[in-house]
Scaffold this motif. Structure first.
Motif, PDB file in Angstrom:
ATOM      1  N   ASP A 181     -45.066  23.599 -25.725  1.00  0.00           N
ATOM      2  CA  ASP A 181     -44.097  24.572 -25.665  1.00  0.00           C
ATOM      3  C   ASP A 181     -43.411  24.227 -24.186  1.00  0.00           C
ATOM      4  OD1 ASP A 181     -45.212  25.947 -27.744  1.00  0.00           O
ATOM      5  OD2 ASP A 181     -46.371  27.150 -26.331  1.00  0.00           O
ATOM      6  N   ILE A 182     -44.013  23.821 -23.246  1.00  0.00           N
ATOM      7  CA  ILE A 182     -43.029  23.529 -22.135  1.00  0.00           C
ATOM      8  C   ILE A 182     -41.962  22.219 -22.452  1.00  0.00           C
ATOM      9  CG2 ILE A 182     -43.045  22.878 -19.509  1.00  0.00           C
ATOM     10  CD1 ILE A 182     -45.425  24.566 -19.346  1.00  0.00           C
ATOM     11  N   GLU A 183     -43.002  20.889 -22.916  1.00  0.00           N
ATOM     12  CA  GLU A 183     -42.148  20.015 -23.126  1.00  0.00           C
ATOM     13  C   GLU A 183     -41.190  20.067 -24.233  1.00  0.00           C
ATOM     14  OE1 GLU A 183     -45.907  16.838 -22.242  1.00  0.00           O
ATOM     15  OE2 GLU A 183     -45.512  17.496 -24.187  1.00  0.00           O
ATOM     16  N   GLY A 184     -41.470  21.059 -24.957  1.00  0.00           N
ATOM     17  CA  GLY A 184     -40.442  21.008 -26.086  1.00  0.00           C
ATOM     18  C   GLY A 184     -38.999  21.629 -25.566  1.00  0.00           C
ATOM     19  N   ILE A 185     -38.970  22.551 -24.459  1.00  0.00           N
ATOM     20  CA  ILE A 185     -37.836  22.979 -24.267  1.00  0.00           C
ATOM     21  C   ILE A 185     -37.241  22.250 -22.831  1.00  0.00           C
ATOM     22  CG2 ILE A 185     -38.818  25.343 -24.584  1.00  0.00           C
ATOM     23  CD1 ILE A 185     -38.877  25.708 -21.672  1.00  0.00           C
ATOM     24  N   SER A 234     -39.204  15.817 -16.557  1.00  0.00           N
ATOM     25  CA  SER A 234     -40.455  15.696 -17.213  1.00  0.00           C
ATOM     26  C   SER A 234     -41.523  16.466 -16.532  1.00  0.00           C
ATOM     27  CB  SER A 234     -40.856  14.093 -17.153  1.00  0.00           C
ATOM     28  OG  SER A 234     -40.943  13.753 -15.804  1.00  0.00           O
ATOM     29  N   LEU A 235     -42.640  16.517 -17.626  1.00  0.00           N
ATOM     30  CA  LEU A 235     -43.732  17.544 -17.096  1.00  0.00           C
ATOM     31  C   LEU A 235     -44.656  16.718 -16.941  1.00  0.00           C
ATOM     32  CD1 LEU A 235     -44.982  20.182 -16.937  1.00  0.00           C
ATOM     33  CD2 LEU A 235     -45.988  19.721 -19.334  1.00  0.00           C
ATOM     34  N   ARG A 236     -45.242  16.593 -15.434  1.00  0.00           N
ATOM     35  CA  ARG A 236     -46.325  15.627 -15.089  1.00  0.00           C
ATOM     36  C   ARG A 236     -47.681  16.282 -15.445  1.00  0.00           C
ATOM     37  NH1 ARG A 236     -45.690  13.704  -8.880  1.00  0.00           N
ATOM     38  NH2 ARG A 236     -44.098  12.051  -9.161  1.00  0.00           N
ATOM     39  N   LYS A 237     -47.753  17.737 -15.054  1.00  0.00           N
ATOM     40  CA  LYS A 237     -48.863  18.341 -15.257  1.00  0.00           C
ATOM     41  C   LYS A 237     -48.769  19.575 -15.747  1.00  0.00           C
ATOM     42  CE  LYS A 237     -53.414  18.690 -12.756  1.00  0.00           C
ATOM     43  NZ  LYS A 237     -54.089  18.565 -11.161  1.00  0.00           N
ATOM     44  N   PHE A 238     -49.818  20.166 -16.577  1.00  0.00           N
ATOM     45  CA  PHE A 238     -49.940  21.527 -17.010  1.00  0.00           C
ATOM     46  C   PHE A 238     -51.539  22.106 -16.905  1.00  0.00           C
ATOM     47  CE2 PHE A 238     -50.027  25.151 -20.577  1.00  0.00           C
ATOM     48  CZ  PHE A 238     -49.389  25.951 -19.562  1.00  0.00           C
ATOM     49  N   GLN A 239     -51.759  22.992 -16.018  1.00  0.00           N
ATOM     50  CA  GLN A 239     -53.055  23.679 -15.948  1.00  0.00           C
ATOM     51  C   GLN A 239     -52.692  25.154 -15.487  1.00  0.00           C
ATOM     52  OE1 GLN A 239     -55.200  21.897 -12.796  1.00  0.00           O
ATOM     53  NE2 GLN A 239     -56.990  23.313 -13.128  1.00  0.00           N
ATOM     54  N   PRO A 241     -52.009  28.672 -14.623  1.00  0.00           N
ATOM     55  CA  PRO A 241     -50.495  29.169 -14.562  1.00  0.00           C
ATOM     56  C   PRO A 241     -49.563  27.986 -14.135  1.00  0.00           C
ATOM     57  CG  PRO A 241     -51.365  30.496 -12.915  1.00  0.00           C
ATOM     58  CD  PRO A 241     -52.692  29.613 -13.502  1.00  0.00           C
ATOM     59  N   PHE A 242     -50.327  26.849 -13.712  1.00  0.00           N
ATOM     60  CA  PHE A 242     -49.190  26.096 -12.819  1.00  0.00           C
ATOM     61  C   PHE A 242     -48.799  24.889 -13.782  1.00  0.00           C
ATOM     62  CE2 PHE A 242     -52.712  27.662  -9.972  1.00  0.00           C
ATOM     63  CZ  PHE A 242     -51.812  28.728  -9.315  1.00  0.00           C
ATOM     64  N   PHE A 243     -47.654  24.586 -13.556  1.00  0.00           N
ATOM     65  CA  PHE A 243     -46.961  23.319 -14.177  1.00  0.00           C
ATOM     66  C   PHE A 243     -46.218  22.338 -13.014  1.00  0.00           C
ATOM     67  CE2 PHE A 243     -43.774  26.794 -14.660  1.00  0.00           C
ATOM     68  CZ  PHE A 243     -42.697  26.088 -14.284  1.00  0.00           C
ATOM     69  N   THR A 244     -46.263  21.330 -13.113  1.00  0.00           N
ATOM     70  CA  THR A 244     -45.687  20.321 -12.463  1.00  0.00           C
ATOM     71  C   THR A 244     -44.657  19.591 -12.935  1.00  0.00           C
ATOM     72  OG1 THR A 244     -47.628  20.041 -11.105  1.00  0.00           O
ATOM     73  CG2 THR A 244     -46.091  18.427 -10.316  1.00  0.00           C
ATOM     74  N   LEU A 245     -43.268  19.563 -12.236  1.00  0.00           N
ATOM     75  CA  LEU A 245     -42.026  19.000 -12.809  1.00  0.00           C
ATOM     76  C   LEU A 245     -41.731  17.665 -11.985  1.00  0.00           C
ATOM     77  CD1 LEU A 245     -40.046  22.028 -13.797  1.00  0.00           C
ATOM     78  CD2 LEU A 245     -41.301  20.752 -15.328  1.00  0.00           C
ATOM     79  N   ASP A 246     -41.207  16.799 -12.725  1.00  0.00           N
ATOM     80  CA  ASP A 246     -40.558  15.583 -12.084  1.00  0.00           C
ATOM     81  C   ASP A 246     -38.930  15.777 -12.338  1.00  0.00           C
ATOM     82  OD1 ASP A 246     -39.412  13.126 -10.726  1.00  0.00           O
ATOM     83  OD2 ASP A 246     -41.375  12.325 -11.256  1.00  0.00           O
ATOM     84  N   VAL A 247     -38.111  15.999 -11.207  1.00  0.00           N
ATOM     85  CA  VAL A 247     -36.712  16.364 -11.577  1.00  0.00           C
ATOM     86  C   VAL A 247     -35.948  15.116 -10.664  1.00  0.00           C
ATOM     87  CG1 VAL A 247     -35.079  18.078 -11.673  1.00  0.00           C
ATOM     88  CG2 VAL A 247     -37.248  18.817 -11.703  1.00  0.00           C
ATOM     89  N   GLU A 248     -34.677  14.717 -11.335  1.00  0.00           N
ATOM     90  CA  GLU A 248     -33.904  13.966 -10.820  1.00  0.00           C
ATOM     91  C   GLU A 248     -32.525  14.457 -11.055  1.00  0.00           C
ATOM     92  OE1 GLU A 248     -32.148   9.465  -9.913  1.00  0.00           O
ATOM     93  OE2 GLU A 248     -33.658   9.931 -11.382  1.00  0.00           O
ATOM     94  N   CYS A 249     -31.749  15.151 -10.020  1.00  0.00           N
ATOM     95  CA  CYS A 249     -30.576  15.966 -10.336  1.00  0.00           C
ATOM     96  C   CYS A 249     -29.405  15.526  -9.444  1.00  0.00           C
ATOM     97  CB  CYS A 249     -30.985  17.283 -10.104  1.00  0.00           C
ATOM     98  SG  CYS A 249     -31.610  17.893  -8.662  1.00  0.00           S
ATOM     99  N   GLY A 250     -28.121  16.191  -9.842  1.00  0.00           N
ATOM    100  CA  GLY A 250     -27.152  15.914  -8.880  1.00  0.00           C
ATOM    101  C   GLY A 250     -27.092  16.985  -7.858  1.00  0.00           C
ATOM    102  N   GLY A 251     -26.032  16.868  -6.906  1.00  0.00           N
ATOM    103  CA  GLY A 251     -25.638  17.867  -5.934  1.00  0.00           C
ATOM    104  C   GLY A 251     -25.225  19.158  -6.558  1.00  0.00           C
ATOM    105  N   GLY A 252     -25.600  20.188  -5.711  1.00  0.00           N
ATOM    106  CA  GLY A 252     -25.522  21.612  -6.037  1.00  0.00           C
ATOM    107  C   GLY A 252     -26.565  22.292  -7.081  1.00  0.00           C
TER     108      GLY A 252
END
Length: 350
Positions: A181-185, A234-239, A241-252
């Motif tokens: 579900d998480i990966e799908g959104i 991307s989703l690194r881990k799902f346990q 109620p916790f989920f770990t994300l890896d995010v690369e983003c721009g300013g703001g």
């Protein structure tokens, strides 16, 4: 730097034994060992040398501190705000150079400029980019560059700050949410998207930060959604109620808003439990961020030399002669930058 006081000893006040001493080979050694005048004079000379050397050493450090110029990175731990951490760094450098901060605030002839580009929340840790000297002039480029984060979100709880430091405002079930579900959104939150900033943020209303107004209990309306960029998610881990994300983003971009929006998209709610900035521009947490025990003039000078090759050619600082300085006329200008775009990208001097 408080000058070391040299003790002055008058020769007339020193008394020696009047008994004659036979002229033998050991006379000089015996006299040195038994004469109070000789011992006192030697102590005074040693103290004077030590004090002089200390003054020279501190003056050299102050000169070197004023000559530092460029951009480097430090490791911000959880707890202090970015501004508080920068103040701690400033205090350590001033102390090493022998200049208490109270003295620096009184002197305006020569100035040490130091600031950061890209605020980290007090509950977050990771890379904080710092500019020193002429390096403060290129800090604005750090705001628009890419950043990378590892965020741990908690499903089922919403807070007023959108992270674990806030008050819980809502709780919803999450037990039917799956990793798929998480990966799908996540694709919905990748690319050029619109994002509503958190109410607890550095954004301003009538010249005051929204977070300050919220803490005072003032009525604050959410800022309108604005365009932001997510380069990868991307989703690194799902346990649950916790989920770990890896995010690369721009300013703001606000990770707290992202995690909250993900919770809503999953028909639940979520807040940020842990947040680490692992990269800002070319600076990474593992390779470039100086821990606090490395916040010395020499270590920062080495880091500036190493990090100069990481900056684009158009941002590289031209080398210039160090400013002539005296530890008696130093001052400090404290600069911070908000991690938001447009009207909030301003240099603040304290």
């Amino acid at each position: 730097m408080a000058a070391a006081e040299a003790a002055v000893v008058s020769s007339s006040s020193l008394k020696t034994d009047s008994a004659p001493v036979p002229e033998t080979a050991g006379t000089a050694a015996a006299t040195a060992a038994t004469s109070p005048a000789t011992a006192a004079a030697a102590a005074v000379a040693a103290a004077a040398r030590t004090g002089s050397e200390a003054r020279v050493s501190k003056a050299a450090l102050a000169t070197k501190l004023l000559s530092l110029s460029g951009v480097f990175a430090v490791h911000k731990p959880k707890g202090p705000t970015s501004a508080e951490l920068l103040n701690r760094l400033k205090e350590k450098l001033l102390a090493e150079a022998g200049m208490p901060s109270s003295e620096w605030t009184k002197r305006k002839k020569q100035t040490l400029k130091i600031g950061h580009g890209g605020t980290l929340d007090s509950a977050a840790r990771g890379v904080l980019v710092v500019g020193i000297g002429r390096g403060t002039k290129i800090l604005t480029s750090m705001l628009s560059g890419s950043k990378r984060y590892v965020a741990i979100g908690e499903l089922g709880k919403a807070t007023d700050t959108l992270d674990s430091t806030g008050k819980v405002t809502e709780e919803k079930p999450y037990d039917k949410i799956t990793q798929e579900d998480i990966e799908g959104i996540l694709q919905k939150f990748t690319g050029n998207i619109m994002q509503v900033p958190p109410l607890y943020s550095a954004l301003k209303k009538d010249g005051q930060r929204l977070s300050t107004l919220m803490k005072r209990g003032a009525a604050v309306e959410a800022k309108p959604a604005r365009p932001v960029t997510v380069y990868s998610l991307s989703l690194r881990k799902f346990q649950p109620p916790f989920f770990t994300l890896d995010v690369e983003c721009g300013g703001g971009f606000y990770i707290r808003s992202l995690v909250s929006d993900i919770g809503k998209e999953l028909s639940s709610c979520a807040n940020v439990l842990e947040l680490t900035r692992t990269k800002q521009g070319p600076f990474t947490l593992e390779e470039h961020a100086l821990p606090e025990d490395k916040w010395t003039i020499d270590d920062i000078a080495q880091s500036l030399e190493h990090c100069s090759s990481l900056l684009p050619a158009e941002l590289a600082l031209k080398k210039s002669k160090p400013e002539e300085s005296s530890e008696q006329v130093l001052s400090c200008e404290f600069i911070t930058l908000n991690e938001t775009k447009g009207e909030d990208d301003v240099i603040k001097t304290f």
